[in-house]
Each structure stands twice: as C-alpha cells, then as structure tokens.
Design an enzyme around this catalytic site. Structure first.
Site, PDB file in Angstrom:
ATOM      1  N   ARG A  27      36.247  43.493  27.041  1.00 16.88           N
ATOM      2  CA  ARG A  27      35.737  43.244  28.393  1.00 16.88           C
ATOM      3  C   ARG A  27      34.342  43.822  28.587  1.00 16.88           C
ATOM      4  O   ARG A  27      33.467  43.166  29.157  1.00 16.88           O
ATOM      5  CB  ARG A  27      36.697  43.802  29.446  1.00 16.88           C
ATOM      6  CG  ARG A  27      38.012  43.040  29.515  1.00 16.88           C
ATOM      7  CD  ARG A  27      38.985  43.671  30.497  1.00 16.88           C
ATOM      8  NE  ARG A  27      39.223  45.054  30.110  1.00 16.88           N
ATOM      9  CZ  ARG A  27      39.492  46.055  30.955  1.00 16.88           C
ATOM     10  NH1 ARG A  27      39.573  45.836  32.245  1.00 16.88           N
ATOM     11  NH2 ARG A  27      39.704  47.267  30.505  1.00 16.88           N
TER      12      ARG A  27
ATOM     13  N   ASN B 100      42.239  42.333  31.780  1.00 25.42           N
ATOM     14  CA  ASN B 100      43.396  42.338  30.897  1.00 25.42           C
ATOM     15  C   ASN B 100      44.598  41.779  31.640  1.00 25.42           C
ATOM     16  O   ASN B 100      44.819  42.125  32.801  1.00 25.42           O
ATOM     17  CB  ASN B 100      43.726  43.760  30.444  1.00 25.42           C
ATOM     18  CG  ASN B 100      42.712  44.339  29.483  1.00 25.42           C
ATOM     19  OD1 ASN B 100      41.984  43.613  28.824  1.00 25.42           O
ATOM     20  ND2 ASN B 100      42.672  45.651  29.401  1.00 25.42           N
TER      21      ASN B 100
END
Length: 89
Positions: free
Chosen positions: A19, A37
């Site tokens: 990320r 997530n």
C-alpha cells in the site's frame, strides 16, 4: 478527462509495503485514490486520474510493489468521482 479503475491484488500483498509503495507511486504519477487491506488477504485500491497515469499505476501494481508477490490483479473500470489525494486505509 479522468479515468477510474478499481483493482484487487491477489498474492503476498499484505504486510510487505504494498500500500505504501502504491501510494508513493500514485503521488509521483498524479493519481488520486486509496488502497486498503481486505480481510481475505487481498489489497483493494481505486485509482483516478489521467488515463496514461492510471494505466501506469495498474501496471506498477501488477509488478508487485514493495516486497510483495502479486499472483493476479482484477481490474474494473468505473465512473470517476473526482477524488483528490491518495490515502492508505
């Protein structure tokens, strides 16, 4: 005109800077959106911006940012919403 893609990355993509690496590349490319997530071990992200930049970010994700290993990426085109900035959730 802005393009928007929703992507879901499968593989070893959580806990490996996926990320954060995606956020940095999005900012470099001038792409807005977010990455988060999911409970099933995937990462979902939305990218909005110029078509070439969004396409480049999708390819960046396919390549496995950070220390990730990406097995597959699902990509869906959606209507742009005018997002600004890029965040990780």
């Amino acid at each position: 005109m802005a393009e928007r893609r929703r992507v879901v990355a499968h593989g070893n993509v959580q806990g490996v800077f996926f990320r954060e690496s995606t956020r940095r590349e999005a900012e470099r490319l001038g792409v807005a959106g977010w990455a988060e997530n999911l409970g099933d071990g995937t990462v979902e992200a939305v990218f909005e911006g110029p078509a070439a930049a969004v396409d480049a970010l999708v390819e960046f994700v396919r390549g496995g940012p950070g220390h990730s290993t990406v097995d597959s990426v699902d990509v869906r085109t959606e209507a742009a919403e005018g997002l600004r900035g890029f965040s990780t959730r």
